[in-house]
Design an enzyme around this catalytic site. Sequence first.
Site, PDB file in Angstrom:
ATOM      1  N   GLU A  65      56.099  91.503   2.572  1.00  0.00           N
ATOM      2  CA  GLU A  65      56.655  91.042   1.241  1.00  0.00           C
ATOM      3  C   GLU A  65      56.875  89.714   1.087  1.00  0.00           C
ATOM      4  OE1 GLU A  65      60.023  93.591   0.456  1.00  0.00           O
ATOM      5  OE2 GLU A  65      58.824  95.227   0.264  1.00  0.00           O
ATOM      6  N   ASN A  66      57.468  89.119   0.074  1.00  0.00           N
ATOM      7  CA  ASN A  66      57.755  87.603  -0.087  1.00  0.00           C
ATOM      8  C   ASN A  66      58.670  87.448  -1.020  1.00  0.00           C
ATOM      9  OD1 ASN A  66      56.906  84.872  -1.629  1.00  0.00           O
ATOM     10  ND2 ASN A  66      55.531  84.894   0.220  1.00  0.00           N
ATOM     11  N   ALA A  67      59.531  86.423  -1.052  1.00  0.00           N
ATOM     12  CA  ALA A  67      60.511  85.843  -1.836  1.00  0.00           C
ATOM     13  C   ALA A  67      60.068  85.744  -3.232  1.00  0.00           C
ATOM     14  CB  ALA A  67      61.170  84.721  -1.364  1.00  0.00           C
ATOM     15  N   TYR A  69      58.560  87.951  -5.305  1.00  0.00           N
ATOM     16  CA  TYR A  69      58.209  89.333  -5.333  1.00  0.00           C
ATOM     17  C   TYR A  69      56.609  89.633  -5.327  1.00  0.00           C
ATOM     18  CZ  TYR A  69      62.851  89.990  -5.206  1.00  0.00           C
ATOM     19  OH  TYR A  69      64.545  90.179  -4.809  1.00  0.00           O
ATOM     20  N   GLU A  76      48.293  99.003   3.065  1.00  0.00           N
ATOM     21  CA  GLU A  76      46.889  99.776   2.809  1.00  0.00           C
ATOM     22  C   GLU A  76      45.788  98.175   2.883  1.00  0.00           C
ATOM     23  OE1 GLU A  76      49.457 100.631   1.242  1.00  0.00           O
ATOM     24  OE2 GLU A  76      49.226 102.683   0.582  1.00  0.00           O
TER      25      GLU A  76
HETATM   26  N1  THU Z   1      53.734  99.521  -0.549  1.00  0.00           N
HETATM   27  C1  THU Z   1      52.739  99.610   0.100  1.00  0.00           C
HETATM   28  O1  THU Z   1      52.684  98.849   1.059  1.00  0.00           O
HETATM   29  N2  THU Z   1      51.928 100.521  -0.203  1.00  0.00           N
HETATM   30  C2  THU Z   1      51.801 101.327  -1.298  1.00  0.00           C
HETATM   31  O2  THU Z   1      50.833 102.027  -1.678  1.00  0.00           O
HETATM   32  C3  THU Z   1      52.788 101.299  -2.079  1.00  0.00           C
HETATM   33  C4  THU Z   1      53.984 100.121  -1.952  1.00  0.00           C
HETATM   34  C5  THU Z   1      54.936  98.644  -0.399  1.00  0.00           C
HETATM   35  C6  THU Z   1      54.926  97.484  -1.389  1.00  0.00           C
HETATM   36  C7  THU Z   1      56.160  96.606  -1.278  1.00  0.00           C
HETATM   37  O3  THU Z   1      56.399  95.970  -0.102  1.00  0.00           O
HETATM   38  C8  THU Z   1      57.163  98.007  -1.123  1.00  0.00           C
HETATM   39  O4  THU Z   1      56.292  98.958  -0.546  1.00  0.00           O
HETATM   40  C9  THU Z   1      57.953  98.523  -2.182  1.00  0.00           C
HETATM   41  O5  THU Z   1      57.011  98.792  -3.382  1.00  0.00           O
END
Ligand code: THU
Length: 165
Positions: A65-67, A69, A76
């Site tokens: 993630e990142n600040a 968003y 994946e």
């Molecule tokens: N996220 C994934 O890594 N894969 C997905 O298919 C669904 C969502 C992550 C993105 C974000 O860091 C967190 O889950 C919440 O959405």
Amino acid sequence: MSAQIKGHSRHDTALIYGLSASEVQRLLETCIEAKAKAYCPYSHFRVGCSVLLTNGNVVQGANVENAAYPVGTCAERVALGTAVVQGAKKGDIRAIAVATDISPPASPCGMCRQFIREFCELNTPVLMYDKDGKSTVLTLEQLLPMSFGPEKLLTTEELANGVSQ
Ligand code: THU
């Protein structure tokens, strides 16, 4: 201690996609291991992904993630992008596994389904693990019906011949 496969009606489904029991176990263990590497200080939603290649290698990824968003990236796409830069081509990917901390298991988001579509066959199994290691298995085609992929685009020859309709 390694995670164990839990009994689940969908578990056997993975075996009919040509995956052995040990490959399924490996996918389970590696995607859970990858989940522990998630950088998710904003959502606190950990996602791990492992990509099993035809040469037996497994490539892992987790959400980062990142600040700011929207800049964050899903597990994946991290795993599959890593496999691609390591040399994996379409046809080299046997299966994808995704692990989260929820039940029923989470499935890849729409953007990731399309990203997977670029590099995987329509019958590639996607193993989705819940918080207890129970899996649901669907093919890419089941997750993304009537999909758009690279073969739909015009070939360079068609483009050169001016074929546009
Ligand atoms: N996220 C994934 O890594 N894969 C997905 O298919 C669904 C969502 C992550 C993105 C974000 O860091 C967190 O889950 C919440 O959405």
